[in-house]
Design a protein around this motif. Structure first.
Motif, PDB file in Angstrom:
ATOM      1  N   TRP A 133      39.172  39.792  49.130  1.00 39.54           N
ATOM      2  CA  TRP A 133      40.452  39.250  48.666  1.00 39.54           C
ATOM      3  C   TRP A 133      41.432  40.385  48.408  1.00 39.54           C
ATOM      4  CZ3 TRP A 133      41.039  33.980  46.256  1.00 39.54           C
ATOM      5  CH2 TRP A 133      40.002  33.117  46.643  1.00 39.54           C
ATOM      6  N   VAL A 134      42.664  40.196  48.878  1.00 37.33           N
ATOM      7  CA  VAL A 134      43.705  41.221  48.740  1.00 37.33           C
ATOM      8  C   VAL A 134      44.996  40.539  48.292  1.00 37.33           C
ATOM      9  CG1 VAL A 134      45.026  43.007  49.935  1.00 37.33           C
ATOM     10  CG2 VAL A 134      42.640  42.629  50.544  1.00 37.33           C
ATOM     11  N   PRO A 135      45.683  41.057  47.266  1.00 42.54           N
ATOM     12  CA  PRO A 135      46.916  40.417  46.796  1.00 42.54           C
ATOM     13  C   PRO A 135      47.971  40.272  47.880  1.00 42.54           C
ATOM     14  CG  PRO A 135      46.158  42.022  45.191  1.00 42.54           C
ATOM     15  CD  PRO A 135      45.290  42.187  46.399  1.00 42.54           C
TER      16      PRO A 135
ATOM     17  N   ALA B 211      44.325  42.292  40.463  1.00 37.61           N
ATOM     18  CA  ALA B 211      43.193  41.560  41.020  1.00 37.61           C
ATOM     19  C   ALA B 211      42.947  40.263  40.242  1.00 37.61           C
ATOM     20  CB  ALA B 211      41.951  42.450  41.003  1.00 37.61           C
ATOM     21  N   LEU B 212      43.037  40.342  38.914  1.00 33.86           N
ATOM     22  CA  LEU B 212      42.817  39.155  38.088  1.00 33.86           C
ATOM     23  C   LEU B 212      43.868  38.089  38.356  1.00 33.86           C
ATOM     24  CD1 LEU B 212      41.725  40.601  34.623  1.00 33.86           C
ATOM     25  CD2 LEU B 212      40.432  39.005  36.054  1.00 33.86           C
ATOM     26  N   ALA B 213      45.114  38.511  38.531  1.00 33.20           N
ATOM     27  CA  ALA B 213      46.181  37.555  38.796  1.00 33.20           C
ATOM     28  C   ALA B 213      45.928  36.776  40.084  1.00 33.20           C
ATOM     29  CB  ALA B 213      47.521  38.277  38.872  1.00 33.20           C
ATOM     30  N   LEU B 214      45.232  37.403  41.031  1.00 29.07           N
ATOM     31  CA  LEU B 214      44.955  36.754  42.312  1.00 29.07           C
ATOM     32  C   LEU B 214      43.787  35.782  42.220  1.00 29.07           C
ATOM     33  CD1 LEU B 214      45.430  36.544  45.399  1.00 29.07           C
ATOM     34  CD2 LEU B 214      43.861  38.488  45.659  1.00 29.07           C
ATOM     35  N   VAL B 215      42.752  36.109  41.445  1.00 25.92           N
ATOM     36  CA  VAL B 215      41.506  35.346  41.514  1.00 25.92           C
ATOM     37  C   VAL B 215      41.209  34.526  40.267  1.00 25.92           C
ATOM     38  CG1 VAL B 215      40.537  37.108  43.046  1.00 25.92           C
ATOM     39  CG2 VAL B 215      40.069  37.235  40.594  1.00 25.92           C
ATOM     40  N   GLU B 216      42.018  34.640  39.203  1.00 26.40           N
ATOM     41  CA  GLU B 216      41.643  33.978  37.948  1.00 26.40           C
ATOM     42  C   GLU B 216      41.583  32.465  38.069  1.00 26.40           C
ATOM     43  OE1 GLU B 216      44.435  35.084  34.996  1.00 26.40           O
ATOM     44  OE2 GLU B 216      46.214  34.414  36.122  1.00 26.40           O
ATOM     45  N   SER B 217      42.329  31.887  38.995  1.00 26.69           N
ATOM     46  CA  SER B 217      42.270  30.433  39.178  1.00 26.69           C
ATOM     47  C   SER B 217      41.121  30.007  40.075  1.00 26.69           C
ATOM     48  CB  SER B 217      43.591  29.927  39.764  1.00 26.69           C
ATOM     49  OG  SER B 217      43.844  30.508  41.029  1.00 26.69           O
ATOM     50  N   HIS B 218      40.416  30.968  40.657  1.00 27.69           N
ATOM     51  CA  HIS B 218      39.309  30.653  41.568  1.00 27.69           C
ATOM     52  C   HIS B 218      37.951  31.057  40.999  1.00 27.69           C
ATOM     53  CE1 HIS B 218      42.196  29.861  44.842  1.00 27.69           C
ATOM     54  NE2 HIS B 218      42.855  30.929  44.387  1.00 27.69           N
ATOM     55  N   GLY B 219      37.929  31.973  40.047  1.00 26.71           N
ATOM     56  CA  GLY B 219      36.651  32.426  39.499  1.00 26.71           C
ATOM     57  C   GLY B 219      36.874  33.521  38.476  1.00 26.71           C
ATOM     58  N   GLN B 220      35.901  34.415  38.344  1.00 27.21           N
ATOM     59  CA  GLN B 220      35.971  35.467  37.338  1.00 27.21           C
ATOM     60  C   GLN B 220      35.343  36.753  37.878  1.00 27.21           C
ATOM     61  OE1 GLN B 220      33.643  34.400  33.922  1.00 27.21           O
ATOM     62  NE2 GLN B 220      31.851  33.804  35.126  1.00 27.21           N
ATOM     63  N   LEU B 221      35.788  37.877  37.297  1.00 20.72           N
ATOM     64  CA  LEU B 221      35.210  39.168  37.658  1.00 20.72           C
ATOM     65  C   LEU B 221      33.895  39.360  36.921  1.00 20.72           C
ATOM     66  CD1 LEU B 221      38.324  41.552  37.580  1.00 20.72           C
ATOM     67  CD2 LEU B 221      37.357  40.318  39.519  1.00 20.72           C
ATOM     68  N   VAL B 222      32.854  39.731  37.646  1.00 18.52           N
ATOM     69  CA  VAL B 222      31.540  39.904  37.029  1.00 18.52           C
ATOM     70  C   VAL B 222      31.031  41.338  37.121  1.00 18.52           C
ATOM     71  CG1 VAL B 222      30.892  37.498  37.411  1.00 18.52           C
ATOM     72  CG2 VAL B 222      30.391  39.206  39.178  1.00 18.52           C
ATOM     73  N   THR B 223      31.622  42.143  37.995  1.00 20.08           N
ATOM     74  CA  THR B 223      31.190  43.531  38.128  1.00 20.08           C
ATOM     75  C   THR B 223      32.351  44.376  38.635  1.00 20.08           C
ATOM     76  OG1 THR B 223      29.496  45.018  39.059  1.00 20.08           O
ATOM     77  CG2 THR B 223      30.363  43.305  40.505  1.00 20.08           C
TER      78      THR B 223
ATOM     79  N   ASP C  12      30.017  36.930  44.828  1.00 16.95           N
ATOM     80  CA  ASP C  12      30.216  36.227  46.099  1.00 16.95           C
ATOM     81  C   ASP C  12      31.318  36.840  46.947  1.00 16.95           C
ATOM     82  OD1 ASP C  12      28.373  34.134  45.153  1.00 16.95           O
ATOM     83  OD2 ASP C  12      30.020  33.591  43.814  1.00 16.95           O
ATOM     84  N   ALA C  13      32.255  37.535  46.306  1.00 21.19           N
ATOM     85  CA  ALA C  13      33.393  38.120  47.013  1.00 21.19           C
ATOM     86  C   ALA C  13      33.849  39.370  46.273  1.00 21.19           C
ATOM     87  CB  ALA C  13      34.535  37.114  47.136  1.00 21.19           C
ATOM     88  N   VAL C  14      34.661  40.167  46.945  1.00 19.50           N
ATOM     89  CA  VAL C  14      35.210  41.393  46.376  1.00 19.50           C
ATOM     90  C   VAL C  14      36.725  41.304  46.411  1.00 19.50           C
ATOM     91  CG1 VAL C  14      35.424  43.903  46.645  1.00 19.50           C
ATOM     92  CG2 VAL C  14      33.218  42.799  47.029  1.00 19.50           C
ATOM     93  N   VAL C  15      37.362  41.678  45.307  1.00 21.81           N
ATOM     94  CA  VAL C  15      38.817  41.682  45.245  1.00 21.81           C
ATOM     95  C   VAL C  15      39.302  43.108  45.038  1.00 21.81           C
ATOM     96  CG1 VAL C  15      38.804  41.174  42.767  1.00 21.81           C
ATOM     97  CG2 VAL C  15      40.869  40.731  44.101  1.00 21.81           C
ATOM     98  N   ILE C  16      40.381  43.469  45.726  1.00 19.25           N
ATOM     99  CA  ILE C  16      40.945  44.822  45.659  1.00 19.25           C
ATOM    100  C   ILE C  16      42.347  44.732  45.054  1.00 19.25           C
ATOM    101  CG2 ILE C  16      41.840  46.728  47.061  1.00 19.25           C
ATOM    102  CD1 ILE C  16      39.504  46.276  48.949  1.00 19.25           C
ATOM    103  N   GLY C  17      42.630  45.614  44.104  1.00 17.64           N
ATOM    104  CA  GLY C  17      43.919  45.572  43.426  1.00 17.64           C
ATOM    105  C   GLY C  17      45.069  46.015  44.302  1.00 17.64           C
ATOM    106  N   GLU C  18      44.866  47.050  45.126  1.00 15.33           N
ATOM    107  CA  GLU C  18      45.928  47.536  46.009  1.00 15.33           C
ATOM    108  C   GLU C  18      45.285  48.114  47.262  1.00 15.33           C
ATOM    109  OE1 GLU C  18      49.965  49.963  45.289  1.00 15.33           O
ATOM    110  OE2 GLU C  18      48.166  51.189  45.193  1.00 15.33           O
ATOM    111  N   PRO C  19      45.611  47.573  48.453  1.00 16.29           N
ATOM    112  CA  PRO C  19      44.943  48.035  49.680  1.00 16.29           C
ATOM    113  C   PRO C  19      45.215  49.500  50.005  1.00 16.29           C
ATOM    114  CG  PRO C  19      46.773  46.551  50.189  1.00 16.29           C
ATOM    115  CD  PRO C  19      46.558  46.486  48.709  1.00 16.29           C
ATOM    116  N   GLN C  20      46.420  50.024  49.636  1.00 16.46           N
ATOM    117  CA  GLN C  20      46.698  51.426  49.935  1.00 16.46           C
ATOM    118  C   GLN C  20      45.768  52.361  49.177  1.00 16.46           C
ATOM    119  OE1 GLN C  20      48.997  49.083  49.173  1.00 16.46           O
ATOM    120  NE2 GLN C  20      51.064  49.677  49.831  1.00 16.46           N
ATOM    121  N   ARG C  21      45.286  51.913  48.022  1.00 26.44           N
ATOM    122  CA  ARG C  21      44.358  52.732  47.249  1.00 26.44           C
ATOM    123  C   ARG C  21      42.968  52.716  47.856  1.00 26.44           C
ATOM    124  NH1 ARG C  21      46.156  55.463  42.296  1.00 26.44           N
ATOM    125  NH2 ARG C  21      48.331  54.827  42.157  1.00 26.44           N
TER     126      ARG C  21
END
Length: 567
Positions: free
Chosen positions: A107-109, A30-42, A76-85
């Protein structure tokens, strides 16, 4: 603009996955996908919950859905590490509209960023991942069932569970799977228990001599022979163990394992819809008995037999020749509705009371002395009866009073007082366990370095095995504590108010509801009732479930409050 992200992940511990390792790699993706756009807060991470459960039945996913409704949610958004999970079957199509409604991006990788609600390609991709998740789970189930069946039938392997009365477990060597053997896992096998095996043999011979099942139970109880529950209290905490019961004797007489063969597949897990009117709520798992012809028997003798095949078959013939089944005629049994099915207990013996239909009315009875041997002079009436219509009006009135609008404030205060959690203690325990796991990993690294430096391999293997066992125990405790901490998180006053408001509307229809509908309402309220026949009083406890709201209002998914108690 920096985007604030919430992270959602899930891990199931059924196949010995490491919750911390799984969380770390999902979070890394998840971090690899969003680190250039923002940060994880929760973070929202479900541990030990199957992917087949809908989001509203997973604690952390439910908490995430509740947070979406809050304009001050903090992300503002939610990121998921793996959609199958995260998504199984059609769960994506049922969940993503909620994100879209509240303006929260997902957001999904595999998509390379946020899902576009107007993109048919994105819908197709996420639907494929949901199907892949369902197919993977089904393949795992088929492989596991087939493998276990082969192990029992061909190898005669003991696959776990309680040893039958008359046997005990002994070590059968290291596990054949190298990875499990490295973790210290070992096989077990059944061997004769010198104290209880003669009792089993005696039960078979007494029955063939013409002694009845209940008479055998009386003889054993009078002689002071411990019953199966009394013999192994650790594995039978749900049994009283004070006397032999008819069911215990009959179970022994019908168990084919006493012929020395391993038997597997007596029961199966069956998934049935939680609500046929709302399939989005998913399934619930129930155990079902398989037909005897579908059981798998070991080809060869797997352990020492207590009785021979001829004796066992003769007992089965005598059992089949007695009782209503001996005529081989199908007896039509009328099905009657019981509002308190499975919810009412006898206050004298703590056993669940059985439903019975007398004089066109529903009753509940406890026949403890008729089921258990009375040679020890049990202090219990021969039968305890309670009529359903004597309890229903008082119960419905109490529930309506507790959740009435004018009592919301007092109910809120009572629920808030009852749900104080030892959060600080839990956090300290979690920190200590995490430090212990980290310490074990460091030790294993040092052992590996010592082995590469030329240390004695057998000595290092012994050290590593001890550390692996210590690490596995700490990880299991950590997963259990984290899961319990999430389940017992206190509700806010707003959440409790929503629950009470919803229950108030639900309970207004109880007086007009059918027994079947009442039974479902009582189950959703998680009622437990204990009847004291000496005082003619029923103690009632209720712990409303999250699914109550999910069935009647659109604000579901609240954590259940602690029990309310009434008479």
């Amino acid at each position: 603009m920096t985007i604030r992200f919430g992270f959602y992940g899930r891990v199931s511990t059924e196949d010995q996955q490491d919750p911390e390792a799984s969380r770390n790699w999902q979070r890394t993706r998840a971090l690899a996908l969003v680190e250039s756009h923002g940060q994880l807060v929760t973070e929202y991470f479900d541990i030990g919950h199957s992917r087949s459960l809908p989001w509203k039945r997973r604690p952390e996913a439910t908490r995430l859905l509740e947070a979406l409704k809050d304009p001050h949610r903090g992300f503002d958004a939610v990121v998921i590490g793996e959609p199958q999970r995260a998504f199984y079957g059609n769960q994506y199509s049922l969940t993503f509209p909620v994100f879209e409604h509240y303006g929260v991006g997902l957001w999904v990788p595999e998509v390379g960023g946020p899902i576009d609600p107007s993109s048919e390609a994105h819908d197709l991709i996420m639907g494929v991942f949901g199907g892949m998740s369902k197919g993977e789970r089904n393949r795992i189930k088929i492989r596991v069932r087939t493998a276990m069946g082969s192990q029992a039938q061909i190898e005669g392997r003991f696959l776990g569970g309680r040893p039958p009365y008359g046997y005990r477990l002994t070590d059968a060597g290291p596990h054949p799977n190298p990875a499990k053997a490295a973790d210290g896992k070992r096989l077990h096998q059944l061997e004769l228990d010198p104290e209880t095996a003669p009792v089993v043999e005696r039960i078979f011979h007494e029955y063939l001599r013409g002694t009845g099942v209940f008479a055998i139970a009386q003889q054993l109880t009078a002689e002071g022979t411990p019953s199966p529950a009394a013999r192994d209290r650790q594995r039978n905490p749900h049994r009283c163990g004070i006397a032999w019961s008819k069911s215990a004797v009959r179970t022994i007489l019908t168990n084919p394992r006493y012929m020395g063969r391993q038997v597997w597949g007596k029961q199966r897990k069956h998934e049935q819809l939680l609500d046929v009117e709302d399939v989005a709520l998913g399934h619930q798992t129930r155990m079902r008995w398989n037909e005897a012809d579908d059981w798998l028997w070991s080809t060869d003798i797997a352990h020492a037999p207590i009785v021979n095949t001829d004796t066992f078959n003769a007992v089965q013939q005598r059992l089949a020749s007695r009782g209503p089944r001996s005529t081989k005629r199908a007896t039509a049994r009328a099905k009657h509705p019981y509002a308190f099915k499975g919810l009412l207990y006898c206050g004298l013996c703590n056993r669940r009371m059985q439903g019975t239909w007398n004089h066109d009315r529903a009753h509940y009875r406890c026949r403890f002395p008729s089921e258990y041997a009375i040679a020890n002079k049990l202090d219990h009436p021969r039968s305890v009866y309670l009529r359903e219509d004597q309890l229903t009006p008082a119960l419905d009135s109490w529930l309506a009073e507790v959740f009435a609008p004018d009592r919301v404030r007092s109910t809120l205060e009572q629920l808030a007082d009852n749900q104080k959690c030892s959060t600080t203690t839990d956090e300290e325990a979690v920190t200590a366990l995490r430090q212990k796991v980290a310490g074990c990993r460091r030790k294993l690294e040092r052992h590996k370095e010592a082995l590469e430096a030329g240390a004695d391999a057998s000595l290092v293997a012994g050290w590593s095995s001890e550390v692996q066992n210590e690490k596995a125990a700490a990880e299991a405790q950590l997963a259990q504590l984290q899961s319990a901490s999430r389940r017992t998180r206190p509700m806010t006053a707003t959440q409790i108010h929503k629950t009470v408001r919803a229950l108030g509307g639900l309970l207004t229809v109880l007086q007009r509801a059918s027994p079947e509908d009442k039974a479902e309402v009582y189950r959703q309220l998680d009622l437990t009732m204990t009847y004291d026949p000496t005082r003619k009083m029923v103690l009632v406890k209720t712990r409303p479930r999250p699914s109550v709201d999910q069935l009647v209002v659109s604000e579901g998914g609240l954590e259940p409050p602690r029990p309310l108690v009434g008479h």
